[in-house]
Write an enzyme that holds these catalytic residues in place. Structure first.
Site, PDB file in Angstrom:
ATOM      1  N   LYS A   1       6.655  -9.615 -13.467  1.00 34.46           N
ATOM      2  CA  LYS A   1       6.469  -8.449 -12.763  1.00 34.46           C
ATOM      3  C   LYS A   1       8.066  -7.830 -12.886  1.00 34.46           C
ATOM      4  O   LYS A   1       8.962  -8.297 -12.958  1.00 34.46           O
ATOM      5  CB  LYS A   1       6.484  -9.161 -11.373  1.00 34.46           C
TER       6      LYS A   1
ATOM      7  N   ASP B   1       5.543  -3.737 -10.141  1.00 30.46           N
ATOM      8  CA  ASP B   1       5.443  -3.336  -8.540  1.00 30.46           C
ATOM      9  C   ASP B   1       6.540  -2.369  -7.887  1.00 30.46           C
ATOM     10  O   ASP B   1       7.411  -2.942  -7.621  1.00 30.46           O
ATOM     11  CB  ASP B   1       5.855  -4.937  -8.004  1.00 30.46           C
TER      12      ASP B   1
ATOM     13  N   LYS C   1       5.312  -0.247  -5.243  1.00 35.09           N
ATOM     14  CA  LYS C   1       4.856  -0.067  -4.012  1.00 35.09           C
ATOM     15  C   LYS C   1       4.964   1.308  -3.617  1.00 35.09           C
ATOM     16  O   LYS C   1       5.678   1.664  -2.489  1.00 35.09           O
ATOM     17  CB  LYS C   1       5.777  -0.941  -3.043  1.00 35.09           C
TER      18      LYS C   1
ATOM     19  N   ASP D   1       3.906   7.622  -0.437  1.00 34.25           N
ATOM     20  CA  ASP D   1       4.084   8.944  -0.188  1.00 34.25           C
ATOM     21  C   ASP D   1       3.015  10.023   0.132  1.00 34.25           C
ATOM     22  O   ASP D   1       1.891   9.265   0.199  1.00 34.25           O
ATOM     23  CB  ASP D   1       4.792   9.519  -1.512  1.00 34.25           C
TER      24      ASP D   1
ATOM     25  N   THR E   1       5.374 -10.348   2.902  1.00 37.89           N
ATOM     26  CA  THR E   1       5.342 -11.652   3.173  1.00 37.89           C
ATOM     27  C   THR E   1       7.007 -11.979   3.669  1.00 37.89           C
ATOM     28  O   THR E   1       6.818 -13.461   4.340  1.00 37.89           O
ATOM     29  CB  THR E   1       5.079 -12.635   2.043  1.00 37.89           C
TER      30      THR E   1
ATOM     31  N   ARG F   1      12.290 -16.915  -7.973  1.00 35.11           N
ATOM     32  CA  ARG F   1      13.687 -17.690  -8.103  1.00 35.11           C
ATOM     33  C   ARG F   1      13.276 -19.042  -8.487  1.00 35.11           C
ATOM     34  O   ARG F   1      14.238 -19.566  -9.189  1.00 35.11           O
ATOM     35  CB  ARG F   1      14.292 -17.468  -6.991  1.00 35.11           C
TER      36      ARG F   1
END
Length: 240
Positions: free
Chosen positions: A32, A59, A61, A64, A123, A215
């Site tokens: 990603k 990613d 997102k 607009d 999330t 992570r």
């Protein structure tokens, strides 16, 4: 294919390449690229990863007005990535514009169209926070299903949401509608800034079509070993 998507939460290309060198077969990886890395490196980081054979979930997102999102998606479609994201809350016209732009850009550059994934509720957001700050009486489940249905009806291929919401999305929208899930942690990992987390085994049992792990892999003392542990838990039905 139900991928483990490694979130390359690094600042620059040097750090990315140092990380990837740990893996003998980077062409087997799915990664990603988020806003921080893309804003710093631009499209060149995508081109470099694709040259290595690495599959890319971009990613950004997008959110607009429809015309801007459509034109942006068209440009992203030219990069040969496998997935891109928008916010479902941008509405029906924006979602349709994103899909049309993505297909157009992909075709004109002879790439297979990327999957268009719509973010429902982040999330990192709890139900209480959503209700207070979005000024809604809906609970998280109602909001997620509503946004998933909106995305599906307007051409999206799936959602980005918590794995806990996968069963109801698949029930109400259909099993072919992809549920890609961030917020994945092993049982002994810190939840960091995530509010609605799951383990790889939980996500598999809930019907996930792919998990995004950052992570737990990138910050591990042995990233390859951590990846293999997550892969085993994700693919092994005997792990609970």
């Amino acid at each position: 294919m139900k991928p483990i998507i490694i979130d390359l939460d690094f600042k620059n290309r040097v750090q990315v390449m140092r990380f990837l060198k740990q893996f003998k077969h980077p062409e087997n990886l799915y990664v990603k690229i988020g806003m921080e890395l893309f804003d710093y490196e631009g499209p060149d980081i995508i081109k470099k990863l694709r040259q290595l054979g690495v599959k890319v979930f971009l990613d950004l997102k997008l959110y607009d007005i429809p015309s801007i999102v459509g034109k942006t998606a068209e440009q992203l479609g030219r990069l040969g990535v496998q997935m891109i994201t928008i916010h479902a809350s941008g509405g029906s016209k924006m979602i349709r514009a994103a899909k049309q732009g993505l297909v157009k850009g992909s075709r004109e550059s002879n790439n297979s169209p990327a999957k268009l994934l719509a973010v429902t509720i982040l999330t990192s957001m709890s139900e209480k926070q959503m209700q207070t700050e979005h000024l809604t009486h809906a609970n998280v489940k109602q909001a997620v299903v509503h946004l998933a249905q909106l995305a599906y009806k307007n051409g999206a291929d799936g959602t980005i949401s918590s794995a806990w919401e996968d069963p109801m999305i698949h029930k109400d929208v259909g099993t072919k509608f992809l549920c890609i899930n961030p917020g994945i942690r092993l049982k002994n990992n810190s939840t960091d800034d995530q509010a609605r987390v799951t383990t790889p085994a939980d996500a598999r049992q809930l019907g996930s079509n792919g998990i995004v792990v950052g992570r737990a892999i990138t910050k591990a003392s042995n990233s390859v070993k951590a990846y293999q542990i997550i892969k085993h838990e994700w693919e092994n039905k005997n792990v609970k």
